[in-house]
Design a protein around this motif. Sequence first.
Motif, PDB file in Angstrom:
ATOM      1  N   LEU A 147      12.276 -36.099  41.905  1.00 31.01           N
ATOM      2  CA  LEU A 147      13.344 -36.841  42.577  1.00 31.01           C
ATOM      3  C   LEU A 147      13.798 -36.060  43.800  1.00 31.01           C
ATOM      4  CD1 LEU A 147      15.316 -39.314  42.411  1.00 31.01           C
ATOM      5  CD2 LEU A 147      16.917 -37.743  41.255  1.00 31.01           C
ATOM      6  N   HIS A 148      13.634 -36.678  44.975  1.00 28.56           N
ATOM      7  CA  HIS A 148      14.137 -36.078  46.216  1.00 28.56           C
ATOM      8  C   HIS A 148      15.637 -36.361  46.261  1.00 28.56           C
ATOM      9  CE1 HIS A 148      10.062 -35.510  48.038  1.00 28.56           C
ATOM     10  NE2 HIS A 148       9.792 -36.455  47.149  1.00 28.56           N
ATOM     11  N   CYS A 149      16.424 -35.285  46.314  1.00 30.84           N
ATOM     12  CA  CYS A 149      17.879 -35.454  46.139  1.00 30.84           C
ATOM     13  C   CYS A 149      18.622 -34.256  46.717  1.00 30.84           C
ATOM     14  CB  CYS A 149      18.202 -35.606  44.650  1.00 30.84           C
ATOM     15  SG  CYS A 149      17.664 -34.216  43.612  1.00 30.84           S
ATOM     16  N   PHE A 150      19.943 -34.349  46.755  1.00 30.11           N
ATOM     17  CA  PHE A 150      20.797 -33.193  47.072  1.00 30.11           C
ATOM     18  C   PHE A 150      22.139 -33.411  46.369  1.00 30.11           C
ATOM     19  CE2 PHE A 150      23.584 -35.193  50.283  1.00 30.11           C
ATOM     20  CZ  PHE A 150      22.821 -36.294  50.659  1.00 30.11           C
ATOM     21  N   ALA A 151      22.833 -32.310  46.115  1.00 32.17           N
ATOM     22  CA  ALA A 151      23.973 -32.338  45.192  1.00 32.17           C
ATOM     23  C   ALA A 151      25.087 -33.317  45.582  1.00 32.17           C
ATOM     24  CB  ALA A 151      24.570 -30.931  45.067  1.00 32.17           C
ATOM     25  N   GLN A 152      25.311 -33.511  46.865  1.00 32.13           N
ATOM     26  CA  GLN A 152      26.425 -34.371  47.295  1.00 32.13           C
ATOM     27  C   GLN A 152      26.082 -35.855  47.240  1.00 32.13           C
ATOM     28  OE1 GLN A 152      25.506 -31.592  48.848  1.00 32.13           O
ATOM     29  NE2 GLN A 152      27.345 -30.313  48.913  1.00 32.13           N
ATOM     30  N   SER A 153      24.827 -36.187  46.942  1.00 35.27           N
ATOM     31  CA  SER A 153      24.410 -37.600  46.974  1.00 35.27           C
ATOM     32  C   SER A 153      24.668 -38.307  45.646  1.00 35.27           C
ATOM     33  CB  SER A 153      22.916 -37.708  47.329  1.00 35.27           C
ATOM     34  OG  SER A 153      22.487 -39.052  47.143  1.00 35.27           O
ATOM     35  N   GLY A 154      25.708 -39.122  45.626  1.00 37.09           N
ATOM     36  CA  GLY A 154      26.000 -39.919  44.434  1.00 37.09           C
ATOM     37  C   GLY A 154      24.926 -40.958  44.164  1.00 37.09           C
ATOM     38  N   ASN A 155      24.275 -41.429  45.223  1.00 35.63           N
ATOM     39  CA  ASN A 155      23.187 -42.397  45.014  1.00 35.63           C
ATOM     40  C   ASN A 155      21.995 -41.734  44.325  1.00 35.63           C
ATOM     41  OD1 ASN A 155      24.097 -45.010  46.138  1.00 35.63           O
ATOM     42  ND2 ASN A 155      24.395 -43.787  47.990  1.00 35.63           N
ATOM     43  N   ALA A 156      21.714 -40.492  44.689  1.00 29.53           N
ATOM     44  CA  ALA A 156      20.652 -39.753  44.005  1.00 29.53           C
ATOM     45  C   ALA A 156      21.079 -39.409  42.579  1.00 29.53           C
ATOM     46  CB  ALA A 156      20.312 -38.483  44.776  1.00 29.53           C
ATOM     47  N   TYR A 157      22.371 -39.140  42.412  1.00 29.98           N
ATOM     48  CA  TYR A 157      22.881 -38.790  41.066  1.00 29.98           C
ATOM     49  C   TYR A 157      22.608 -39.906  40.063  1.00 29.98           C
ATOM     50  CZ  TYR A 157      26.236 -37.443  37.413  1.00 29.98           C
ATOM     51  OH  TYR A 157      26.825 -37.117  36.225  1.00 29.98           O
ATOM     52  N   LYS A 158      22.662 -41.150  40.506  1.00 25.80           N
ATOM     53  CA  LYS A 158      22.392 -42.280  39.598  1.00 25.80           C
ATOM     54  C   LYS A 158      21.013 -42.107  38.943  1.00 25.80           C
ATOM     55  CE  LYS A 158      25.028 -45.218  42.706  1.00 25.80           C
ATOM     56  NZ  LYS A 158      25.092 -46.404  43.573  1.00 25.80           N
ATOM     57  N   ALA A 159      20.017 -41.771  39.763  1.00 28.61           N
ATOM     58  CA  ALA A 159      18.647 -41.594  39.246  1.00 28.61           C
ATOM     59  C   ALA A 159      18.533 -40.302  38.455  1.00 28.61           C
ATOM     60  CB  ALA A 159      17.661 -41.587  40.419  1.00 28.61           C
TER      61      ALA A 159
ATOM     62  N   SER B 117      24.442 -46.755  37.428  1.00 29.63           N
ATOM     63  CA  SER B 117      24.597 -47.029  38.855  1.00 29.63           C
ATOM     64  C   SER B 117      26.066 -46.880  39.281  1.00 29.63           C
ATOM     65  CB  SER B 117      24.086 -48.448  39.155  1.00 29.63           C
ATOM     66  OG  SER B 117      24.090 -48.682  40.531  1.00 29.63           O
ATOM     67  N   LEU B 118      26.950 -47.517  38.545  1.00 22.78           N
ATOM     68  CA  LEU B 118      28.369 -47.433  38.930  1.00 22.78           C
ATOM     69  C   LEU B 118      28.950 -46.029  38.743  1.00 22.78           C
ATOM     70  CD1 LEU B 118      28.152 -50.759  38.267  1.00 22.78           C
ATOM     71  CD2 LEU B 118      30.560 -50.516  38.742  1.00 22.78           C
ATOM     72  N   ALA B 119      28.289 -45.216  37.927  1.00 22.38           N
ATOM     73  CA  ALA B 119      28.789 -43.853  37.679  1.00 22.38           C
ATOM     74  C   ALA B 119      28.411 -42.866  38.792  1.00 22.38           C
ATOM     75  CB  ALA B 119      28.262 -43.339  36.345  1.00 22.38           C
ATOM     76  N   GLY B 120      27.715 -43.347  39.825  1.00 20.54           N
ATOM     77  CA  GLY B 120      27.202 -42.445  40.860  1.00 20.54           C
ATOM     78  C   GLY B 120      28.231 -41.495  41.445  1.00 20.54           C
ATOM     79  N   TYR B 121      29.440 -42.001  41.669  1.00 25.30           N
ATOM     80  CA  TYR B 121      30.467 -41.174  42.330  1.00 25.30           C
ATOM     81  C   TYR B 121      31.628 -40.836  41.393  1.00 25.30           C
ATOM     82  CZ  TYR B 121      27.894 -41.533  46.619  1.00 25.30           C
ATOM     83  OH  TYR B 121      26.905 -41.397  47.563  1.00 25.30           O
ATOM     84  N   ALA B 122      31.479 -41.172  40.089  1.00 24.99           N
ATOM     85  CA  ALA B 122      32.604 -41.031  39.144  1.00 24.99           C
ATOM     86  C   ALA B 122      32.949 -39.583  38.828  1.00 24.99           C
ATOM     87  CB  ALA B 122      32.286 -41.776  37.847  1.00 24.99           C
ATOM     88  N   PHE B 123      32.022 -38.659  39.092  1.00 22.44           N
ATOM     89  CA  PHE B 123      32.253 -37.285  38.631  1.00 22.44           C
ATOM     90  C   PHE B 123      32.448 -36.282  39.770  1.00 22.44           C
ATOM     91  CE2 PHE B 123      29.818 -39.594  35.384  1.00 22.44           C
ATOM     92  CZ  PHE B 123      30.771 -39.578  34.372  1.00 22.44           C
ATOM     93  N   TYR B 124      32.558 -36.784  40.992  1.00 24.72           N
ATOM     94  CA  TYR B 124      32.895 -35.870  42.092  1.00 24.72           C
ATOM     95  C   TYR B 124      34.396 -35.599  42.042  1.00 24.72           C
ATOM     96  CZ  TYR B 124      28.180 -36.327  43.889  1.00 24.72           C
ATOM     97  OH  TYR B 124      26.804 -36.268  44.021  1.00 24.72           O
ATOM     98  N   PRO B 125      34.802 -34.395  42.443  1.00 26.35           N
ATOM     99  CA  PRO B 125      36.217 -34.021  42.259  1.00 26.35           C
ATOM    100  C   PRO B 125      37.173 -34.828  43.141  1.00 26.35           C
ATOM    101  CG  PRO B 125      35.006 -32.303  43.438  1.00 26.35           C
ATOM    102  CD  PRO B 125      33.991 -33.311  43.014  1.00 26.35           C
ATOM    103  N   ALA B 126      38.436 -34.893  42.679  1.00 22.84           N
ATOM    104  CA  ALA B 126      39.464 -35.667  43.390  1.00 22.84           C
ATOM    105  C   ALA B 126      39.644 -35.195  44.833  1.00 22.84           C
ATOM    106  CB  ALA B 126      40.788 -35.573  42.632  1.00 22.84           C
ATOM    107  N   GLU B 127      39.458 -33.903  45.085  1.00 18.39           N
ATOM    108  CA  GLU B 127      39.631 -33.424  46.468  1.00 18.39           C
ATOM    109  C   GLU B 127      38.557 -34.041  47.385  1.00 18.39           C
ATOM    110  OE1 GLU B 127      39.066 -29.274  47.142  1.00 18.39           O
ATOM    111  OE2 GLU B 127      37.190 -29.196  46.015  1.00 18.39           O
ATOM    112  N   GLU B 128      37.431 -34.469  46.816  1.00 26.04           N
ATOM    113  CA  GLU B 128      36.397 -35.122  47.626  1.00 26.04           C
ATOM    114  C   GLU B 128      36.632 -36.632  47.745  1.00 26.04           C
ATOM    115  OE1 GLU B 128      32.374 -34.223  46.477  1.00 26.04           O
ATOM    116  OE2 GLU B 128      32.724 -32.064  46.486  1.00 26.04           O
ATOM    117  N   THR B 129      37.017 -37.258  46.612  1.00 21.11           N
ATOM    118  CA  THR B 129      37.125 -38.725  46.628  1.00 21.11           C
ATOM    119  C   THR B 129      38.483 -39.197  47.149  1.00 21.11           C
ATOM    120  OG1 THR B 129      37.939 -38.750  44.355  1.00 21.11           O
ATOM    121  CG2 THR B 129      35.560 -38.993  44.656  1.00 21.11           C
TER     122      THR B 129
END
Length: 217
Positions: A7-19, A164-176
């Motif tokens: 999986l081509h990805c990077f840590a900040q990518s919530g779309n990659a996190y889904k996969a 899919s919907l969980a892609g951005y659910a676990f990034y910290p509040a300071e980011e979201t």
Amino acid sequence: MSKEYKLHCFAQSGNAYKAALMLACSGVDWEPVFVDFFHGQTRGQEWRGDVNEMGEVPVLEHEGNRLTQSGVILDYLADRLGTFGAQSEDEKREILRWILFDNHKFTSYLATYRYFRCFATPAPHPEVQKYLMGRTEAAYSIVDKHLAQNAYIVGKRPTIADLSLAGYAFYPAEETGFDLPTTYPNIARWAERIANLPGWKDPYALMPGERIAPRNV
Ligand SMILES: N[C@@H](CCC(=O)N[C@@H](CS)C(=O)NCC(=O)O)C(=O)O
């Protein structure tokens, strides 16, 4: 030794996190391939010409197939692995309905808001951020209401719609920019159920890349 799934990805990518989450929670021994997004790798001719003409992450490589779009990757993996998939034609359509809503609204407004808040230079115009947060709130309210009546997005067990919907659910509040438990309690409880799935890890533990302190807060 090279792994079957890459999986081509990077840590900040919530779309990659889904996969990544799908692979991790399915017990697959997969290999992350770091994409240097913040130094322009996906904007270069090599990426767009050879890897993904859409210029995006994630990209999954498996048995000579190269797949892009997290929804397509999730659907492919559900078929190949027999995990988190639909159990009927009706459920399949319902999962697709939620993945489309996620891609268009639930993920995309928050992802754009967070990108501007945390990583963009120069800093975004406040009115742009206000608009994006308004659209994010509208989508989050719809999902929070749905999850007040349902433990999972479709049916009575987690499916690829949840991942899919969980892609951005676990990034910290300071980011979201908002605290999930106080603002969207039903989404927060659902996220906890997802975090209890065997194999779950948060995005910074699952995918490679240096953490970046939010730039425009
Ligand atoms: N709908 C796509 C969205 C993918 C996406 O926007 N990925 C971001 C990283 S999280 C990206 O590569 N953006 C590059 C761009 O928009 O130019 C998916 O679900 O895979």
